[in-house]
Design a protein around this motif. Sequence first.
Motif: not given
Lengths: 116, 110
Positions: B68-69, B50-52, B26-29, B23-24
């Motif tokens: 952002s993916y 969360v990131p990781g 284009s919104i703040a995630t 998944c890519n």
Amino acid sequence: GPKVLQIPSHQIIDMGQMVTLNCDPVSNHLYFYWYKQILGQQMEFLVNFYNGKVMEKSKLFKDQFSVERPDGSYFTLKIQPTALEDSAVYFCASSLAAGDSQNTLYFGAGTRLSVL
Amino acid sequence: GDQVKQSPSALSLQEGTNSALRCNFSIATTTVQWFLQNPRGSLMNLFYLVPGTKENGRLKSTFNSKESYSTLHIRDAQLEDSGTYFCAAEDDSGYNKLTFGKGTVLLVSP
């Protein structure tokens, strides 16, 4: 795992009538959501609800839509009056919290609404 | 354009093989959730990220917020893995509003 129950699984209704979709969320959850999925498309956010109030709603949440959870019973989505474009599967979800790992969403199996 | 782009849109795998979905955004995630929708329509939550990176059995998922993916790796695919996989991005509103991708339809065959 935790279960969200939706009643009924399928509802057929004539255009212009009122319909209420019922959701029994996970018992200790505090945040409730409705999502809409038109056949073959992705889920789209409608509304979220916390502490008796709508926190955020999308442009899909038309004026004909309303949500409530009276006295901790079912979380409901009411559409009055219904329109043909309201035909879709409506998914209810709940989460314990928002903003951390406790906001994992648990979804019900959906109610398929057919407006004729 | 799509705020959450999923690829591929459909995938056929033989039992025992590996693959990856992506998944890519284009919104703040801020966070990502992955779901599996079975043929009857029920949605099952696979990961909250969360990131990781997280791993659960034959599934491993990564969320890279800088680029952002997010990816979902399936190892040793089984017949019961068949269904539609959705990723969903949570924005920074704090109200757990999820934006879903269009899904990847996975078919695992013997």
